[in-house]
Design an enzyme around this catalytic site. Structure first.
Site, short mmCIF file in Angstrom:
data_model
loop_
_atom_site.label_atom_id
_atom_site.label_comp_id
_atom_site.label_asym_id
_atom_site.label_seq_id
_atom_site.Cartn_x
_atom_site.Cartn_y
_atom_site.Cartn_z
N ARG A 1 -7.89 -3.92 -2.80
CA ARG A 1 -7.16 -3.01 -3.86
C ARG A 1 -8.27 -3.14 -4.45
NH1 ARG A 1 -2.00 -2.98 -1.47
NH2 ARG A 1 -1.45 -4.88 -0.08
N CYS B 1 0.78 -1.24 0.28
CA CYS B 1 0.20 0.23 0.20
C CYS B 1 0.93 1.29 -0.30
CB CYS B 1 -0.96 0.08 1.08
SG CYS B 1 -2.05 -1.43 1.25
#
Length: 216
Positions: free
Chosen positions: A130, A53
Site C-alpha cells: 500500500r 483495498c
C-alpha cells in the site's frame, strides 16, 4: 554454499523527478507527462477483489471531487490485468454503490511498481504494497507513504498532505502536526543572531526565537 543476495527494491527519492512511466489503464494509456500542470496521487494496492483495498478505493472515489478541487488527479495501480480491474470496479459499483472515477494501471509486468519501490521483498514478492506517492505539477516526487498489507491507509490524511504541501509552496511556510487549512502555520526560523533577536517583535504568534506561527 553461497547464499543468494536478496534484491532490494529501487526506491525513488523525495524532491527528485518522479520515475517516468507509460502504462495501460482502465481509461486508456496514461503517462506521467499527462499530469503535467496538476498534482498527482499515485497509489498502489496489493490486489483486486480484496476487502481492505476495496475500502481504500471506495474512500478515494468518494473524495475524488475534493482532490480535483485542489488541482489533484488520482491514479491507482496493482499487479493485475485490465479485465480484473474492470470486473472489480464494476463489483464495487454493484455492491457498494460507489463508482470509481479514476484510472487504474494494469501493471502485470511490474514495471511501474518496481520503478517506484512498491514491491517490498519483506512484505510481498508478487504484489505491490500500500504505497502512496504525491507528485507535484512539475513531476517532482514530494511525498511517499507506505502501509503494510494488513492495514488500510487514511485517504483523508493523503488529502490533508496535498493541501499542506500546496500551502508550503505558495507561502514559504511549514505546517505543524495534523495541520488543517485555516489553522496557523509555522514561520521559517531565523538564520542569524540579529534575526533571532528581532523575531519576537515581528508580530507573529511568538513562543521562542525558533518557534513562531502566523495565520495566513
Amino acid at each position: 554454499m553461497e547464499m543468494q543476495a536478496v534484491q532490494q527494491p529501487v526506491m525513488p527519492q523525495l524532491n527528485r523527478p518522479a520515475p517516468d512511466f507509460t502504462a495501460k489503464t482502465t481509461q486508456g494509456e496514461k503517462s506521467l507527462a499527462d499530469y503535467k500542470g496538476k498534482w498527482l496521487v499515485l497509489f498502489a494496492h496489493p490486489a483486486d477483489f480484496t476487502p481492505v483495498c476495496t475500502t481504500e478505493f471506495s474512500a478515494f472515489a468518494t473524495r475524488a471531487e475534493q482532490f480535483k478541487a485542489v488541482n489533484t488527479e488520482l491514479l491507482g495501480l496493482s499487479i493485475d490485468g485490465i479485465h480484473a480491474h474492470i470486473a472489480w470496479t464494476r463489483s464495487i459499483k454493484e455492491n457498494f454503490g460507489i463508482e470509481i472515477p479514476f484510472p487504474i494501471i494494469a501493471d502485470l509486468n511490474m514495471k511501474v511498481a518496481n520503478a517506484y519501490g512498491m514491491v517490498q521483498p519483506g512484505a510481498s514478492d508478487t504484489s505491490a504494497v500500500r504505497a502512496t506517492f504525491v507528485i507535484d505539477p512539475d513531476g517532482i516526487l514530494r511525498a511517499m507513504i507506505y502501509y503494510p498489507m494488513s492495514n488500510g491507509r487514511s485517504v483523508d490524511e493523503v488529502l490533508r498532505l496535498v493541501k499542506a504541501l500546496q500551502t508550503s509552496d505558495e507561502h514559504g511556510v511549514a505546517t505543524p502536526e495534523a495541520w488543517q487549512p485555516g489553522e496557523p502555520v509555522i514561520v521559517p526560523p531565523p538564520h542569524t543572531d540579529a534575526e533571532a533577536e528581532a523575531r519576537k517583535d515581528q508580530g507573529y504568534e511568538y513562543t521562542d526565537w525558533y518557534f513562531s506561527k502566523k495565520t495566513l
